[in-house]
Design a protein around this motif. Structure first.
Motif, PDB file in Angstrom:
ATOM      1  N   ALA A  76       0.833  -1.207   0.000  1.00  0.00           N
ATOM      2  CA  ALA A  76       0.000   0.000   0.000  1.00  0.00           C
ATOM      3  C   ALA A  76       0.869   1.259   0.000  1.00  0.00           C
ATOM      4  O   ALA A  76       0.573   2.238  -0.682  1.00  0.00           O
ATOM      5  N   ILE A  77       1.973   1.227   0.755  1.00  0.00           N
ATOM      6  CA  ILE A  77       2.849   2.398   0.845  1.00  0.00           C
ATOM      7  C   ILE A  77       3.550   2.646  -0.491  1.00  0.00           C
ATOM      8  O   ILE A  77       3.699   3.778  -0.937  1.00  0.00           O
ATOM      9  N   GLU A 114       6.314 -15.697 -12.307  1.00  0.00           N
ATOM     10  CA  GLU A 114       6.567 -14.990 -11.035  1.00  0.00           C
ATOM     11  C   GLU A 114       5.458 -13.979 -10.778  1.00  0.00           C
ATOM     12  O   GLU A 114       4.902 -13.899  -9.681  1.00  0.00           O
ATOM     13  N   VAL A 115       5.144 -13.199 -11.805  1.00  0.00           N
ATOM     14  CA  VAL A 115       4.082 -12.196 -11.668  1.00  0.00           C
ATOM     15  C   VAL A 115       2.729 -12.891 -11.492  1.00  0.00           C
ATOM     16  O   VAL A 115       1.944 -12.524 -10.606  1.00  0.00           O
ATOM     17  N   THR A 116       2.473 -13.914 -12.287  1.00  0.00           N
ATOM     18  CA  THR A 116       1.186 -14.610 -12.215  1.00  0.00           C
ATOM     19  C   THR A 116       0.948 -15.189 -10.820  1.00  0.00           C
ATOM     20  O   THR A 116      -0.165 -15.147 -10.299  1.00  0.00           O
ATOM     21  N   ALA A 117       2.003 -15.671 -10.182  1.00  0.00           N
ATOM     22  CA  ALA A 117       1.865 -16.271  -8.855  1.00  0.00           C
ATOM     23  C   ALA A 117       1.522 -15.238  -7.787  1.00  0.00           C
ATOM     24  O   ALA A 117       0.913 -15.566  -6.770  1.00  0.00           O
ATOM     25  N   LYS A 118       1.919 -13.989  -8.005  1.00  0.00           N
ATOM     26  CA  LYS A 118       1.775 -12.979  -6.950  1.00  0.00           C
ATOM     27  C   LYS A 118       0.715 -11.912  -7.206  1.00  0.00           C
ATOM     28  O   LYS A 118       0.403 -11.099  -6.328  1.00  0.00           O
ATOM     29  N   VAL A 119       0.168 -11.891  -8.415  1.00  0.00           N
ATOM     30  CA  VAL A 119      -0.726 -10.784  -8.777  1.00  0.00           C
ATOM     31  C   VAL A 119      -1.996 -10.737  -7.919  1.00  0.00           C
ATOM     32  O   VAL A 119      -2.483  -9.646  -7.586  1.00  0.00           O
ATOM     33  N   SER A 120      -2.505 -11.888  -7.491  1.00  0.00           N
ATOM     34  CA  SER A 120      -3.735 -11.859  -6.693  1.00  0.00           C
ATOM     35  C   SER A 120      -3.504 -11.219  -5.329  1.00  0.00           C
ATOM     36  O   SER A 120      -4.393 -10.544  -4.795  1.00  0.00           O
ATOM     37  N   ALA A 121      -2.322 -11.421  -4.767  1.00  0.00           N
ATOM     38  CA  ALA A 121      -2.006 -10.808  -3.468  1.00  0.00           C
ATOM     39  C   ALA A 121      -1.944  -9.287  -3.611  1.00  0.00           C
ATOM     40  O   ALA A 121      -2.496  -8.542  -2.795  1.00  0.00           O
ATOM     41  N   VAL A 122      -1.288  -8.829  -4.667  1.00  0.00           N
ATOM     42  CA  VAL A 122      -1.149  -7.378  -4.869  1.00  0.00           C
ATOM     43  C   VAL A 122      -2.502  -6.743  -5.190  1.00  0.00           C
ATOM     44  O   VAL A 122      -2.845  -5.673  -4.670  1.00  0.00           O
ATOM     45  N   SER A 123      -3.304  -7.435  -6.004  1.00  0.00           N
ATOM     46  CA  SER A 123      -4.577  -6.832  -6.429  1.00  0.00           C
ATOM     47  C   SER A 123      -5.618  -6.832  -5.322  1.00  0.00           C
ATOM     48  O   SER A 123      -6.652  -6.189  -5.443  1.00  0.00           O
ATOM     49  N   ALA A 124      -5.365  -7.536  -4.232  1.00  0.00           N
ATOM     50  CA  ALA A 124      -6.314  -7.540  -3.112  1.00  0.00           C
ATOM     51  C   ALA A 124      -6.112  -6.335  -2.190  1.00  0.00           C
ATOM     52  O   ALA A 124      -6.930  -6.087  -1.303  1.00  0.00           O
ATOM     53  N   VAL A 125      -5.036  -5.567  -2.402  1.00  0.00           N
ATOM     54  CA  VAL A 125      -4.743  -4.426  -1.522  1.00  0.00           C
ATOM     55  C   VAL A 125      -5.567  -3.206  -1.960  1.00  0.00           C
ATOM     56  O   VAL A 125      -5.449  -2.749  -3.100  1.00  0.00           O
ATOM     57  N   PRO A 126      -6.428  -2.680  -1.080  1.00  0.00           N
ATOM     58  CA  PRO A 126      -7.323  -1.589  -1.476  1.00  0.00           C
ATOM     59  C   PRO A 126      -6.620  -0.375  -2.084  1.00  0.00           C
ATOM     60  O   PRO A 126      -7.136   0.215  -3.040  1.00  0.00           O
ATOM     61  N   ALA A 127      -5.456  -0.008  -1.568  1.00  0.00           N
ATOM     62  CA  ALA A 127      -4.756   1.178  -2.102  1.00  0.00           C
ATOM     63  C   ALA A 127      -4.322   0.951  -3.551  1.00  0.00           C
ATOM     64  O   ALA A 127      -4.324   1.878  -4.366  1.00  0.00           O
ATOM     65  N   VAL A 128      -3.949  -0.268  -3.869  1.00  0.00           N
ATOM     66  CA  VAL A 128      -3.576  -0.609  -5.249  1.00  0.00           C
ATOM     67  C   VAL A 128      -4.800  -0.435  -6.150  1.00  0.00           C
ATOM     68  O   VAL A 128      -4.738   0.183  -7.219  1.00  0.00           O
ATOM     69  N   ARG A 129      -5.925  -0.950  -5.693  1.00  0.00           N
ATOM     70  CA  ARG A 129      -7.139  -0.881  -6.500  1.00  0.00           C
ATOM     71  C   ARG A 129      -7.570   0.577  -6.694  1.00  0.00           C
ATOM     72  O   ARG A 129      -7.945   0.984  -7.784  1.00  0.00           O
ATOM     73  N   ALA A 179     -10.038 -18.479  -7.060  1.00  0.00           N
ATOM     74  CA  ALA A 179     -10.619 -18.555  -5.716  1.00  0.00           C
ATOM     75  C   ALA A 179     -10.233 -17.304  -4.929  1.00  0.00           C
ATOM     76  O   ALA A 179     -11.075 -16.691  -4.257  1.00  0.00           O
ATOM     77  N   ALA A 180      -8.980 -16.891  -5.026  1.00  0.00           N
ATOM     78  CA  ALA A 180      -8.523 -15.691  -4.316  1.00  0.00           C
ATOM     79  C   ALA A 180      -9.245 -14.451  -4.840  1.00  0.00           C
ATOM     80  O   ALA A 180      -9.723 -13.615  -4.061  1.00  0.00           O
ATOM     81  N   ASP A 181      -9.364 -14.327  -6.149  1.00  0.00           N
ATOM     82  CA  ASP A 181      -9.993 -13.142  -6.741  1.00  0.00           C
ATOM     83  C   ASP A 181     -11.478 -13.064  -6.387  1.00  0.00           C
ATOM     84  O   ASP A 181     -12.042 -11.980  -6.250  1.00  0.00           O
ATOM     85  N   SER A 182     -12.124 -14.229  -6.238  1.00  0.00           N
ATOM     86  CA  SER A 182     -13.566 -14.248  -5.961  1.00  0.00           C
ATOM     87  C   SER A 182     -13.871 -14.030  -4.487  1.00  0.00           C
ATOM     88  O   SER A 182     -14.976 -13.624  -4.140  1.00  0.00           O
ATOM     89  N   SER A 183     -12.911 -14.327  -3.614  1.00  0.00           N
ATOM     90  CA  SER A 183     -13.208 -14.278  -2.184  1.00  0.00           C
ATOM     91  C   SER A 183     -12.604 -13.069  -1.482  1.00  0.00           C
ATOM     92  O   SER A 183     -12.830 -12.876  -0.292  1.00  0.00           O
ATOM     93  N   ARG A 184     -11.836 -12.245  -2.200  1.00  0.00           N
ATOM     94  CA  ARG A 184     -11.231 -11.093  -1.517  1.00  0.00           C
ATOM     95  C   ARG A 184     -12.313 -10.096  -1.108  1.00  0.00           C
ATOM     96  O   ARG A 184     -13.419 -10.087  -1.656  1.00  0.00           O
ATOM     97  N   GLU A 185     -11.941  -9.220  -0.159  1.00  0.00           N
ATOM     98  CA  GLU A 185     -12.918  -8.308   0.403  1.00  0.00           C
ATOM     99  C   GLU A 185     -13.237  -7.128  -0.536  1.00  0.00           C
ATOM    100  O   GLU A 185     -14.386  -6.737  -0.682  1.00  0.00           O
ATOM    101  N   THR A 186     -12.194  -6.560  -1.137  1.00  0.00           N
ATOM    102  CA  THR A 186     -12.390  -5.384  -1.989  1.00  0.00           C
ATOM    103  C   THR A 186     -12.594  -5.801  -3.442  1.00  0.00           C
ATOM    104  O   THR A 186     -11.743  -6.451  -4.030  1.00  0.00           O
ATOM    105  N   ALA A 187     -13.736  -5.415  -4.002  1.00  0.00           N
ATOM    106  CA  ALA A 187     -14.028  -5.633  -5.424  1.00  0.00           C
ATOM    107  C   ALA A 187     -13.745  -7.051  -5.901  1.00  0.00           C
ATOM    108  O   ALA A 187     -12.982  -7.262  -6.827  1.00  0.00           O
ATOM    109  N   PRO A 188     -14.362  -8.044  -5.279  1.00  0.00           N
ATOM    110  CA  PRO A 188     -14.147  -9.416  -5.748  1.00  0.00           C
ATOM    111  C   PRO A 188     -14.731  -9.637  -7.139  1.00  0.00           C
ATOM    112  O   PRO A 188     -15.600  -8.875  -7.566  1.00  0.00           O
TER     113      PRO A 188
END
Ligand code: C5P
Length: 225
Positions: A59-60, A93-108, A184-193
């Protein structure tokens, strides 16, 4: 008169990108791949040694990279701080981590603003594809489509694509598992699933050819534009 916005959402492997680009090209609209923006953000984080599993660190840092999406349907481009990253953002590498980054509200928040900006400057309108186009980014879109396909159809398509590229069977199986994890991660995250907007038209592509899907979506847009 508001510009045309076509919002296309769906899980990975539903055929979203191919369909969205083809519809944009056919109707003379711009094209926006918002997944590429989340991938570009993730690529920048990894390149700058930011711990992408640390949501606060992400987020920072997420205000720093300059991400620019070209919106030409014939050849969309994406740059980070002026560097073309179209190749590296598709890597494992990016594909494995993109769901974690996209779940952060500030990123969105940051990327949604860029996405709306792209729509505003599109000369004739835009086809935007992602996970939250119809629900969050463009709630007033001219037309909304939610593309799905059965798990089996999605896996078979993805495997055929990879096989054609000469990828071995073990890697294909690993990538299929990763795709399920990401959905599963993209559908269950809190912000904009990932979700179908109530006013989106559901198109199940399992039994349709690519041309049939493109015709269906283009007809829907023409009906509403
Ligand atoms: O569409 P693509 O598979 O390239 O998207 C990569 C990832 O970006 C998705 O798995 C999802 O985590 C994220 N994404 C998102 N919201 C969007 C588009 C993509 O969270 N609108």
């Amino acid at each position: 008169h508001a510009p045309v916005v076509v919002a296309i959402d769906g899980p990975s492997g539903s055929g979203k990108s191919t369909v969205s680009r083809a519809v944009a090209a056919r109707l003379g609209l711009s094209f926006l791949d918002t997944g590429a923006m989340y991938r570009a953000m993730t690529w920048w984080m990894l390149s700058n040694d930011i711990d992408v599993d640390d949501a606060e660190a992400v987020a920072i840092a997420c205000g720093k990279p300059v991400i620019v999406s070209g919106t030409d349907a014939a050849g969309p481009t994406i740059t980070v701080d002026g560097q073309d990253v179209s190749g590296p953002i598709r890597g494992p590498e990016v594909t494995a981590k993109v769901s974690a980054v996209s779940a952060v509200p500030a990123v969105r928040a940051r990327l949604v603003e860029l996405q709306r900006g792209c729509a505003e400057v599109a000369p004739r309108g835009i086809v935007a594809e992602g996970r939250d186009m119809g629900t969050v980014v463009f709630p007033g879109a001219t037309a909304k489509v939610f593309l799905t396909a059965s798990g089996a159809a999605r896996a078979a398509r993805r495997a055929a694509e990879l096989r054609a590229k000469g990828v071995d069977e073990a890697t294909i199986a690993a990538m299929a598992a990763d795709l399920d994890r990401r959905d599963a991660a993209d559908s269950s995250r809190e912000t904009a699933p990932l979700a179908q907007a109530p006013d989106a038209v559901l198109v199940d592509t399992s039994e349709l050819t690519l041309d049939q899907v493109i015709d269906t979506v283009a007809a829907l847009v023409e009906e509403r534009a």
